[in-house]
Design a protein around this motif. Sequence first.
Motif, PDB file in Angstrom:
ATOM      1  N   TYR A 166       0.843  -1.205   0.000  1.00 17.33           N
ATOM      2  CA  TYR A 166       0.000   0.000   0.000  1.00 17.33           C
ATOM      3  C   TYR A 166       0.877   1.254   0.000  1.00 17.33           C
ATOM      4  N   LYS A 167       1.812   1.311   0.920  1.00 17.40           N
ATOM      5  CA  LYS A 167       2.643   2.508   1.076  1.00 17.40           C
ATOM      6  C   LYS A 167       3.655   2.651  -0.052  1.00 17.40           C
ATOM      7  N   ALA A 168       3.966   1.534  -0.717  1.00 16.07           N
ATOM      8  CA  ALA A 168       4.877   1.596  -1.858  1.00 16.07           C
ATOM      9  C   ALA A 168       4.199   2.190  -3.089  1.00 16.07           C
ATOM     10  N   ASN A 169       2.871   2.113  -3.138  1.00 16.77           N
ATOM     11  CA  ASN A 169       2.140   2.559  -4.324  1.00 16.77           C
ATOM     12  C   ASN A 169       1.335   3.836  -4.133  1.00 16.77           C
ATOM     13  N   TYR A 170       1.124   4.252  -2.889  1.00  9.63           N
ATOM     14  CA  TYR A 170       0.388   5.488  -2.618  1.00  9.63           C
ATOM     15  C   TYR A 170       1.226   6.394  -1.725  1.00  9.63           C
ATOM     16  N   ASP A 171       1.058   7.699  -1.912  1.00  8.08           N
ATOM     17  CA  ASP A 171       1.741   8.667  -1.064  1.00  8.08           C
ATOM     18  C   ASP A 171       0.917   8.861   0.214  1.00  8.08           C
ATOM     19  N   THR A 172       1.377   8.274   1.297  1.00  6.11           N
ATOM     20  CA  THR A 172       0.636   8.328   2.569  1.00  6.11           C
ATOM     21  C   THR A 172       1.305   9.235   3.593  1.00  6.11           C
ATOM     22  N   ALA A 173       2.236  10.068   3.156  1.00  3.69           N
ATOM     23  CA  ALA A 173       3.066  10.857   4.073  1.00  3.69           C
ATOM     24  C   ALA A 173       2.248  11.720   5.027  1.00  3.69           C
ATOM     25  N   ASP A 174       1.170  12.317   4.546  1.00  5.07           N
ATOM     26  CA  ASP A 174       0.382  13.240   5.371  1.00  5.07           C
ATOM     27  C   ASP A 174      -0.902  12.609   5.895  1.00  5.07           C
ATOM     28  N   GLU A 175      -0.988  11.270   5.845  1.00  2.02           N
ATOM     29  CA  GLU A 175      -2.211  10.579   6.239  1.00  2.02           C
ATOM     30  C   GLU A 175      -2.072   9.923   7.608  1.00  2.02           C
ATOM     31  N   ILE A 176      -3.193   9.688   8.241  1.00  2.00           N
ATOM     32  CA  ILE A 176      -3.214   8.989   9.527  1.00  2.00           C
ATOM     33  C   ILE A 176      -3.186   7.492   9.259  1.00  2.00           C
ATOM     34  N   GLU A 177      -2.171   6.823   9.764  1.00  2.00           N
ATOM     35  CA  GLU A 177      -2.081   5.374   9.650  1.00  2.00           C
ATOM     36  C   GLU A 177      -2.720   4.774  10.900  1.00  2.00           C
ATOM     37  N   MET A 178      -3.943   4.301  10.736  1.00  2.00           N
ATOM     38  CA  MET A 178      -4.748   3.882  11.881  1.00  2.00           C
ATOM     39  C   MET A 178      -4.310   2.551  12.471  1.00  2.00           C
ATOM     40  N   PHE A 200       2.130  -2.774 -10.248  1.00  2.00           N
ATOM     41  CA  PHE A 200       1.785  -2.540  -8.850  1.00  2.00           C
ATOM     42  C   PHE A 200       2.652  -3.408  -7.939  1.00  2.00           C
ATOM     43  N   CYS A 201       3.050  -4.570  -8.472  1.00  2.00           N
ATOM     44  CA  CYS A 201       3.899  -5.502  -7.708  1.00  2.00           C
ATOM     45  C   CYS A 201       5.362  -5.081  -7.679  1.00  2.00           C
ATOM     46  N   LYS A 202       5.761  -4.252  -8.625  1.00  2.00           N
ATOM     47  CA  LYS A 202       7.183  -3.992  -8.825  1.00  2.00           C
ATOM     48  C   LYS A 202       7.862  -3.444  -7.572  1.00  2.00           C
ATOM     49  N   LYS A 203       7.254  -2.399  -6.989  1.00  2.00           N
ATOM     50  CA  LYS A 203       7.869  -1.790  -5.815  1.00  2.00           C
ATOM     51  C   LYS A 203       7.833  -2.732  -4.620  1.00  2.00           C
ATOM     52  N   SER A 204       6.804  -3.579  -4.561  1.00  2.00           N
ATOM     53  CA  SER A 204       6.732  -4.564  -3.480  1.00  2.00           C
ATOM     54  C   SER A 204       7.861  -5.575  -3.613  1.00  2.00           C
ATOM     55  N   ARG A 205       8.102  -6.019  -4.826  1.00  2.00           N
ATOM     56  CA  ARG A 205       9.197  -6.966  -5.058  1.00  2.00           C
ATOM     57  C   ARG A 205      10.536  -6.345  -4.667  1.00  2.00           C
ATOM     58  N   GLU A 206      10.696  -5.057  -4.971  1.00  2.00           N
ATOM     59  CA  GLU A 206      11.939  -4.364  -4.613  1.00  2.00           C
ATOM     60  C   GLU A 206      12.131  -4.315  -3.101  1.00  2.00           C
ATOM     61  N   LEU A 207      11.014  -4.391  -2.362  1.00  2.00           N
ATOM     62  CA  LEU A 207      11.056  -4.377  -0.900  1.00  2.00           C
ATOM     63  C   LEU A 207      11.002  -5.793  -0.327  1.00  2.00           C
ATOM     64  N   LYS A 208      11.273  -6.780  -1.191  1.00  2.00           N
ATOM     65  CA  LYS A 208      11.416  -8.184  -0.786  1.00  2.00           C
ATOM     66  C   LYS A 208      10.107  -8.840  -0.342  1.00  2.00           C
ATOM     67  N   ILE A 209       8.971  -8.386  -0.883  1.00  2.00           N
ATOM     68  CA  ILE A 209       7.699  -9.053  -0.614  1.00  2.00           C
ATOM     69  C   ILE A 209       7.642 -10.312  -1.475  1.00  2.00           C
ATOM     70  N   SER A 210       7.320 -11.437  -0.881  1.00  2.00           N
ATOM     71  CA  SER A 210       7.347 -12.732  -1.572  1.00  2.00           C
ATOM     72  C   SER A 210       6.158 -12.920  -2.503  1.00  2.00           C
ATOM     73  N   ASP A 211       6.286 -13.880  -3.411  1.00  2.00           N
ATOM     74  CA  ASP A 211       5.172 -14.234  -4.288  1.00  2.00           C
ATOM     75  C   ASP A 211       3.953 -14.661  -3.481  1.00  2.00           C
ATOM     76  N   SER A 212       4.166 -15.475  -2.455  1.00  2.00           N
ATOM     77  CA  SER A 212       3.020 -15.974  -1.680  1.00  2.00           C
ATOM     78  C   SER A 212       2.261 -14.817  -1.028  1.00  2.00           C
TER      79      SER A 212
END
Length: 361
Positions: free
Chosen positions: A44-56, A319-331
């Motif tokens: 989520y955070k890799a694909n959207y700019d959440t800098a000024d948002e409340i992370e609940m 959408f997966c690209k940045k997640s893969r760069e952050l070592k998110i697995s296929d599963s």
Amino acid sequence: MKHVELFSGIGGFRQALNLIQKDFDISFECVAFSEIEKNAITTYKANYDTADEIEMGDIVSFNSDEENIRNLHFDLLTGGFPCQPFSMMGEQKGFADTRGTMFFEIEKILRVKKEQGEQIPFVILENVKNLYTHDKGNTFSTIKKHLENLGYSFFSSIFNTENFALAQKRNRIIMFATTKDLPDDFEFSAEKIKQVFDAHIEEFQSIYKQKTTLDVLDKEVSEKYFLSERLKPTILSNGTAGFKSNSKINLLTARPLCATMHKMHRACQDNYFSQEFITSNDPFLYLQHEYTKEEEATHLIRKLTPEEAFNLQGFPKDFCKKSRELKISDSALYKQAGNAVSVNVIYAIIYYLFVNQKLGV
């Protein structure tokens, strides 16, 4: 219009709102989001700019201090609250399951805002089709009653993803609640919204428009997505004496994606494709093919890649690209795709409500 996305996953509601904003210059601003699954948060955070948002974060913990709720200021609340307690695939414990009580956290936010004098005008919720019939309809009736008791007009309908230009069959219930005055002839139904969607589809420049799975499948993928010779007989079989199924591959409309795709179920549950189907000049020769034992050994057959699974839900493949760069697995990516809200369905609903019916004006 300010937006809070609960149980956000990878942001299916947010993605749809972003695309509507791009196509029709309607302002949607996400001010807060909640999610507890760390890999989904990473995507989520890799694909959207959440800098000024409340992370609940954990919604139960967030809601335990009502001042947190009072400090939220927004117009639209969305959420695909946990479906496992109501799913046909689960134990169907409903409100007896801790996850099933998450609806009441939604209700708490709406109640506190009403008591504050800032009643939220629009609510859109998503869940599995079985919510309608769970506990003989009592679960659904409880949700409807609680929202109506807060002053909302309540509507619901079952939407099938394949009716909104995505090549996947996936039925989900969408609930819409509003405090706004509505025209006497207002209709919230999948049939009506599909009619409007079809009539205006040429205006929708930002969504994916798939006719078949062939619009999604890549001709070349890593070898790791192909079935091994050892797995082929199990995956492609029609079951045993105690469990018989009709295992078909090469479907033009994919079966519903599930969060456990990485476990590789039989071809009666998950989606598998032969390389001949994907690359042939005449793929229709291979439609819904049932391979003989002899053919199994000579044909390359594979599962969906995470990128293709995301695409079947209406997300771009990268959408997966940045997640893969952050070592998110296929599963983890398969789980995220299976749990996601189908973007085109939400896009169609948002278009109908706020562009076609002009409810936010």
